[in-house]
Design a protein around this motif. Sequence first.
Motif, PDB file in Angstrom:
ATOM      1  N   THR A 185      -1.676   0.072  -4.000  1.00 65.30           N
ATOM      2  CA  THR A 185      -1.723   1.249  -4.869  1.00 65.30           C
ATOM      3  C   THR A 185      -0.667   1.096  -5.964  1.00 65.30           C
ATOM      4  O   THR A 185      -0.709   1.784  -6.964  1.00 65.30           O
ATOM      5  N   LEU A 223      -9.403  -1.980  -2.572  1.00 68.38           N
ATOM      6  CA  LEU A 223      -9.955  -0.684  -2.992  1.00 68.38           C
ATOM      7  C   LEU A 223      -9.102   0.073  -4.012  1.00 68.38           C
ATOM      8  O   LEU A 223      -9.640   0.574  -5.002  1.00 68.38           O
ATOM      9  N   PRO A 224      -7.768   0.162  -3.818  1.00 72.09           N
ATOM     10  CA  PRO A 224      -6.978   0.892  -4.827  1.00 72.09           C
ATOM     11  C   PRO A 224      -7.106   0.275  -6.216  1.00 72.09           C
ATOM     12  O   PRO A 224      -7.199   1.004  -7.211  1.00 72.09           O
ATOM     13  N   GLU A 262      -9.681  -1.360  -7.322  1.00 72.79           N
ATOM     14  CA  GLU A 262     -11.037  -1.077  -7.781  1.00 72.79           C
ATOM     15  C   GLU A 262     -11.100   0.325  -8.386  1.00 72.79           C
ATOM     16  O   GLU A 262     -11.736   0.534  -9.416  1.00 72.79           O
ATOM     17  N   ILE A 263     -10.428   1.282  -7.741  1.00 70.98           N
ATOM     18  CA  ILE A 263     -10.456   2.661  -8.244  1.00 70.98           C
ATOM     19  C   ILE A 263      -9.637   2.773  -9.526  1.00 70.98           C
ATOM     20  O   ILE A 263     -10.043   3.428 -10.480  1.00 70.98           O
TER      21      ILE A 263
END
Lengths: 251, 258
Positions: free
Chosen positions: B155, B102-103, B105-106
Amino acid sequence: MKGACKANLPALLFLFALLLLWQAGAMGMDAAYILPSPIQILQKLWELRGPLFTVHLPATMAVTAIGLAISLVLGLALAVAMDGSALVRRMLYPLVVVSQTIPTTAIAPLFVLWFGYGIWSKVLVTVLITFFPITITVYDGLRSAKTEMAELLRTYGATRREIFLKIKVPCALPYFFSAVKMAVPMSVIGAAIGEWLGAKSGLGYFSRRMMTQLDGAGVFAPIVLLSVVAMAAVGAVALLERRFVRWRGES
Amino acid sequence: MDAGAVSALELEGVSYQYPGEAFDIVDNLSLRVEKGSFHCIVGASGCGKSTIFRLINGLLPLKAGAIRIGGVPAGTGKGACGYMPQKDLLFPWRTVWENVALPLEIQGGCSKRERRERAQAALEDAGLPGCGDKMPQELSGGMRQRAAFARTMLTGSDLLLLDEPFSALDFLTRISMQEWLLSQWQRHQKTILFITHDVEEALFLSSSVLAVESTPIRALREIPVPAAFPRDRSCLKDPELVELKERLIAHLRKQVTP
């Protein structure tokens, strides 16, 4: 498939018993204009298959499909707007609820006056009945997204749009399918009510015409057809749901 | 502390007031955290420990003061700190690797294949090889926390903020997760701030404990832990540490009004 049959076996047996009871009662009463037997209804369905399947079923399906499509667009738009802005929610939510207190059946004849005997008066009845469950259920689905999840994505630098797409939409998806499963039978009912009140074709209209001819089996035949179609449509939605929703509820 | 080098994290006169409260829960707080250190913030529940984290990761706006992460003012870079909340918050509709990625992807700029590879590598590193294609529901509590940690690692931040990540785990899982976290920290050379109310956990993990003195938080008292790394749990029996633990517990109990 085999498992589903087995699970539904008690229901099917019970239904069969009820039908037998009905058949026996109807035969004993012997007044087909009031209480036709299931076999008489099936016979009628077969006799009338020409007009039922080529004229009236397509007419009702058109109303259902157009009404449902409008309800979906309207319901989704309202749900997203209410979720996105507190002002919009305070403005619309009470109105949406109030709209459901309107006895649609009672004012539907007015729609016929406004929009005529064509398709649009029926579509309006359908939309009024079905947009409510879609709006409220999808809205609840969007609200069910956890703030903690959104906060986590915000610390990664996500925008509002990304949070909507990556959290809100997946959270609302199971709710959306529940809403559609509710809305499909309601839209069929809405279309039939609309046709019953004033139309030139459609299963509701056909049923009413049979009523005026005191043809009990003729009243029931299109109704049986309607429920079969509604059940098939709900089944199709359930299949889509199984394809798209990998997850339902909290683990 | 090393004054010349850039600190991993710097708080300068930071204040925050919750709307509707009469006082600043964080009041003119200053703090420097050097690179590569492991600090535990201990304090009674509700004392405002988590508020400090939420100020650092930008979820709450500062009322006054400044926060710099690696010398850069907080809130300017995407994903400047790796925040891991108490709940693992793995999205149940995504597979484990999709969660971990997810990090990335963002932050963007990575193809799906690249994301998948990096997520699988991070999972393997966290001790979860071959779990990427499972759904989060199939993992145990400890495994879910490891996956959440792998997600935090991606991240790319050098500063990790861990907010009571093990508090929901059972005792045996928790102590093995603590050992696992120490090994991860030593391998990756990250700066870790770790919130806990478990004094033993704080002593075992950190190079120095930052104790919350009072609410509102005006200062964090730094208490070095006299034990060398790498550690194992036997160091907790050390008389010096036992004494320190009792002192900390007595200190924290003063803030609790049952």
